[in-house]
Design an enzyme around this catalytic site. Structure first.
Site, PDB file in Angstrom:
ATOM      1  N   THR A  67      58.323  -4.902  -3.706  1.00 26.76           N
ATOM      2  CA  THR A  67      58.521  -5.015  -5.144  1.00 26.76           C
ATOM      3  C   THR A  67      58.406  -6.478  -5.564  1.00 26.76           C
ATOM      4  OG1 THR A  67      59.942  -4.316  -6.968  1.00 26.76           O
ATOM      5  CG2 THR A  67      61.048  -5.157  -5.004  1.00 26.76           C
ATOM      6  N   LYS A  71      54.188  -8.068  -4.901  1.00 25.33           N
ATOM      7  CA  LYS A  71      53.156  -7.034  -4.884  1.00 25.33           C
ATOM      8  C   LYS A  71      51.739  -7.612  -4.832  1.00 25.33           C
ATOM      9  CE  LYS A  71      55.723  -3.398  -7.338  1.00 25.33           C
ATOM     10  NZ  LYS A  71      55.717  -2.488  -8.509  1.00 25.33           N
ATOM     11  N   ASN A  92      52.390  -1.881  -3.112  1.00 17.14           N
ATOM     12  CA  ASN A  92      53.839  -1.691  -3.031  1.00 17.14           C
ATOM     13  C   ASN A  92      54.279  -0.863  -1.825  1.00 17.14           C
ATOM     14  OD1 ASN A  92      53.175   0.901  -3.851  1.00 17.14           O
ATOM     15  ND2 ASN A  92      54.462   0.900  -5.689  1.00 17.14           N
ATOM     16  N   ASP A 108      52.602   3.216  -7.664  1.00 20.39           N
ATOM     17  CA  ASP A 108      53.086   3.276  -9.043  1.00 20.39           C
ATOM     18  C   ASP A 108      52.225   4.224  -9.872  1.00 20.39           C
ATOM     19  OD1 ASP A 108      55.188   1.549  -8.662  1.00 20.39           O
ATOM     20  OD2 ASP A 108      54.158  -0.208  -9.432  1.00 20.39           O
ATOM     21  N   GLY A 132      48.287  -2.181 -21.630  1.00 21.15           N
ATOM     22  CA  GLY A 132      48.974  -3.007 -20.642  1.00 21.15           C
ATOM     23  C   GLY A 132      48.167  -3.023 -19.357  1.00 21.15           C
ATOM     24  N   GLY A 134      48.765  -5.204 -16.706  1.00 19.40           N
ATOM     25  CA  GLY A 134      49.467  -5.890 -15.632  1.00 19.40           C
ATOM     26  C   GLY A 134      49.497  -5.024 -14.391  1.00 19.40           C
ATOM     27  N   GLY A 135      50.473  -5.288 -13.499  1.00 12.77           N
ATOM     28  CA  GLY A 135      50.527  -4.571 -12.231  1.00 12.77           C
ATOM     29  C   GLY A 135      50.628  -3.074 -12.380  1.00 12.77           C
ATOM     30  N   GLY A 244      59.766   7.149 -18.386  1.00  6.01           N
ATOM     31  CA  GLY A 244      59.433   6.144 -17.391  1.00  6.01           C
ATOM     32  C   GLY A 244      59.982   6.433 -16.007  1.00  6.01           C
TER      33      GLY A 244
END
Length: 277
Positions: A67, A71, A92, A108, A132, A134-135, A244
């Protein structure tokens, strides 16, 4: 009961105080009679490359949950990486194969996709908007591509981030239709908020919810509250939604399969989890 046969799953990140995994995996292992344990391991960025190599040398090393903030760093430490890792640019989950090589994957996005599939939405041939890049957004986009999505719209406040993600996707999924730059959800079958917006009261919505069709499936990655303002607004329009935390519980069976441990269902994991903060 930890003994000389216990397999170790290292949960590596920093800081560790917000880690949820030990409170989900370990009660499940106890209930299912699996002789394994998830142990939080607080490791700062400057120590991480050497530490990952060292802990993976243990003979009872089953694997590692990776985490923040490691990552992205992990990708260059692997001997083998899946296309999902290459597209997402982050990893991850790490294990050591029979030849001693470090193999990595990214779950994820897999957790998100398994969740929508269990709720009756099949991404194959569909159009999806991921706001979004991002990761977590990159991982979701990669997993939607792997699941057969026909088209992906990618948007991020950092336009270059969305464009770079589109470039990585093109390398692995040549038939995928890609567009960047717009957060307009009109015309999409699946709409995903993969930004942090919604973590704090008063955050703006990530997109114009009035443009989402009632027939669209709407997903969220923010876990601070089950029903964010974004999901509440989408639900009010008649959309089917995914909270989520579903992404977290849905990805754990994939992790267990990756590590070669007995797997289970998200419902079982929720029923035995001992979450406290």
């Amino acid at each position: 009961m930890i003994n000389g046969h216990t397999e170790l799953i290292a949960h590596i990140g920093f800081p560790t105080h917000s880690f949820r995994a030990p409170m989900i995996y370990n009660p499940y292992f106890e209930q299912a009679g699996v002789n394994a344990v998830v142990v939080p391991m607080g490791c700062k960025a400057e120590d991480y490359p050497a530490f990952l190599r060292s802990v993976s040398c243990l003979e009872n090393f089953c694997g590692a949950l990776i985490t923040m903030p490691h990552k992205v760093t992990t990708v260059d430490l692997l001997d083998e990486a899946t296309p999902t890792v290459r597209v997402a640019g982050s990893c991850n989950a790490v294990k050591r194969d029979a030849n001693g090589k470090l193999v990595g994957d990214m779950f994820d996005g897999e957790g998100f996709v398994r969740g929508v599939q269990r709720k009756g939405f099949d991404p194959r041939g569909k159009r999806a908007l991921v706001v979004g890049s991002g990761g977590v957004g990159s991982a979701i986009a990669a997993s939607l591509a792997r699941a057969g999505a026909r088209a992906l719209g990618l948007c991020d406040v950092n336009a270059a981030s969305a464009q770079a993600l589109a470039g990585r996707l093109r390398q692995h999924y040549t038939a995928l239709e890609l567009s960047t730059g717009s957060s307009d959800p009109a015309g999409y079958d699946l709409v995903v908020n993969a930004t942090p917006m919604g973590m704090n009261p008063g955050d703006p919505l990530p997109m114009d919810v009035s443009r989402i069709a009632a027939s669209s499936f709407v997903g969220e990655v923010v876990m601070k509250s089950e029903m964010t303002a974004f999901l509440a607004a989408a639900k009010a329009r008649g959309c089917t939604v995914q909270v989520g935390s579903d992404m977290l519980f849905e990805q754990i069976p994939a992790y267990l399969e990756f590590f070669g441990l007995p797997t289970t269902t998200p419902d079982t994991l929720r029923s035995v989890a001992r979450l406290s903060y």
